[in-house]
Design an enzyme around this catalytic site. Structure first.
Site, short mmCIF file in Angstrom:
data_model
loop_
_atom_site.label_atom_id
_atom_site.label_comp_id
_atom_site.label_asym_id
_atom_site.label_seq_id
_atom_site.Cartn_x
_atom_site.Cartn_y
_atom_site.Cartn_z
N CYS A 191 0.85 -1.20 0.00
CA CYS A 191 0.00 0.00 0.00
C CYS A 191 0.88 1.24 0.00
O CYS A 191 1.76 1.39 0.83
CB CYS A 191 -0.89 -0.02 1.24
SG CYS A 191 -1.48 1.59 1.73
N GLU A 192 0.62 2.14 -0.96
CA GLU A 192 1.49 3.32 -1.08
C GLU A 192 1.19 4.37 -0.02
O GLU A 192 1.95 5.31 0.15
CB GLU A 192 1.37 3.93 -2.48
CG GLU A 192 0.07 4.66 -2.75
CD GLU A 192 0.02 5.23 -4.17
OE1 GLU A 192 0.79 4.77 -5.03
OE2 GLU A 192 -0.81 6.12 -4.40
N HIS A 193 0.07 4.21 0.68
CA HIS A 193 -0.27 5.20 1.71
C HIS A 193 0.34 4.86 3.06
O HIS A 193 0.53 5.74 3.89
CB HIS A 193 -1.79 5.32 1.85
CG HIS A 193 -2.44 5.81 0.58
ND1 HIS A 193 -3.45 5.12 -0.06
CD2 HIS A 193 -2.18 6.90 -0.18
CE1 HIS A 193 -3.80 5.79 -1.15
NE2 HIS A 193 -3.05 6.86 -1.25
N HIS A 194 0.59 3.59 3.30
CA HIS A 194 1.12 3.18 4.60
C HIS A 194 2.36 2.30 4.50
O HIS A 194 2.94 1.92 5.51
CB HIS A 194 0.04 2.43 5.40
CG HIS A 194 -1.20 3.25 5.63
ND1 HIS A 194 -2.32 3.14 4.82
CD2 HIS A 194 -1.49 4.19 6.55
CE1 HIS A 194 -3.25 4.00 5.25
NE2 HIS A 194 -2.77 4.64 6.29
N GLN B 29 -4.94 -0.38 -4.83
CA GLN B 29 -5.48 -1.56 -5.52
C GLN B 29 -6.20 -1.23 -6.83
O GLN B 29 -6.07 -1.97 -7.81
CB GLN B 29 -6.42 -2.32 -4.56
CG GLN B 29 -6.84 -3.68 -5.12
CD GLN B 29 -7.63 -4.50 -4.13
OE1 GLN B 29 -7.36 -4.46 -2.94
NE2 GLN B 29 -8.62 -5.22 -4.62
N HIS C 234 -5.63 -5.85 3.01
CA HIS C 234 -4.70 -4.74 3.24
C HIS C 234 -4.29 -4.75 4.70
O HIS C 234 -5.15 -4.62 5.58
CB HIS C 234 -5.37 -3.40 2.91
CG HIS C 234 -5.70 -3.23 1.46
ND1 HIS C 234 -5.21 -2.19 0.71
CD2 HIS C 234 -6.43 -4.00 0.60
CE1 HIS C 234 -5.65 -2.30 -0.53
NE2 HIS C 234 -6.39 -3.39 -0.63
N CYS D 229 -2.88 -2.49 6.24
CA CYS D 229 -3.16 -1.20 6.87
C CYS D 229 -4.60 -1.11 7.35
O CYS D 229 -4.93 -0.23 8.13
CB CYS D 229 -2.81 -0.04 5.93
SG CYS D 229 -3.68 -0.12 4.37
ZN LIG Z 1 -2.94 1.71 3.33
#
Ligand SMILES: [Zn+2]
Length: 239
Positions: free
Chosen positions: A133-136, A174, A202, A204
């Site tokens: 995941c590119e956010h976390h 995703q 995920h 996250c």
């Molecule tokens: Zn994430």
């Protein structure tokens, strides 16, 4: 409106039906994008100087940065168990889990003429998918299911796995991963008749934030003949 403009504007905005309060625009919007896993574009956002450094130079730099992160957290890097971690993480980032950022690692795709005149859909299901995941920067893991109807070209089955794997080896969202795989298959096979479904968990979502262990996220891309409900139904039956 582009995200940068939204960040700069100083008012309440709406994204996907959600009101985002922007009195502290940057913080609120970034939290919103992260927690809702909003993708800002189909292409992975890359800098123009992304490949000015060699893999070796990148590993060296990341090793130093990661060392700083560990030190900041108070970890003792003279400990035998931790000593090699910055190097291991740097190598893993560049050579393994994010190797799909580099177009040089794009799998070589060879297509063949459809000699058997097989004109039904071909489905490859349960392709193992490991992404991040590119956010976390936490794992996304699950299965991809891919189908196409040949326009006269066929592709080696293992190449489908390789295409999935290549795009998964990037910091991802995703939805974007799903579209990137579909677009590459359309290009390689010279057809619009492609379907991609991804069912993934995920980390996250399971180990932070809402902490939901059981939910998984399903995303789909249907093009060409797969826009037809009957064809789509057949595909979904197989997977
Ligand atoms: Zn994430």
């Amino acid at each position: 409106m582009k995200y940068e403009e939204i960040i700069r504007s100083n008012e309440t905005i709406e994204i996907n039906g959600n009101d985002v309060f922007t009195s502290e625009p940057e913080q609120d919007l970034f939290e919103f994008i992260g927690d809702n896993h909003v993708a800002t574009s189909v292409d992975t956002p890359m800098r123009s100087d992304a490949f000015d450094m060699s893999d070796k130079e990148k590993m060296k730099a990341i090793e130093g940065h990661f060392e700083k992160i560990m030190e900041t957290m108070g970890l003792d890097l003279t400990d035998d168990s931790l000593k090699g971690t910055p190097h291991r993480v740097a190598k893993m980032f560049v050579k393994e889990i994010f190797s799909g950022l580099n177009p040089e690692n794009m799998p070589k795709i060879s297509v063949f003429d459809n000699k058997f005149k097989y004109n039904e859909m071909l489905v490859e299901r349960d392709i193992t998918l490991n992404s991040t995941c590119e956010h976390h920067f936490l794992p996304i893991y699950g299965k991809a299911h891919v189908a196409y109807v040949s326009s006269g070209k066929v592709i080696g089955l293992s190449k489908i796995n390789r295409i999935v794997d290549y795009f998964a080896r990037r910091p991802q969202v995703q939805e974007r991963l799903t579209v990137q795989i579909a677009e590459e298959l359309k290009r390689a096979l010279d057809t619009e008749d492609v379907a991609v479904v991804i069912d993934a968990k995920h980390m996250c979502v399971s180990c932070r934030g809402i902490q939901d262990e059981s939910s998984s996220t399903v995303t789909a891309s249907y093009s060409g003949k797969f826009k037809d409900p009957q064809t789509r139904e057949e595909f979904l039956k197989y997977i």
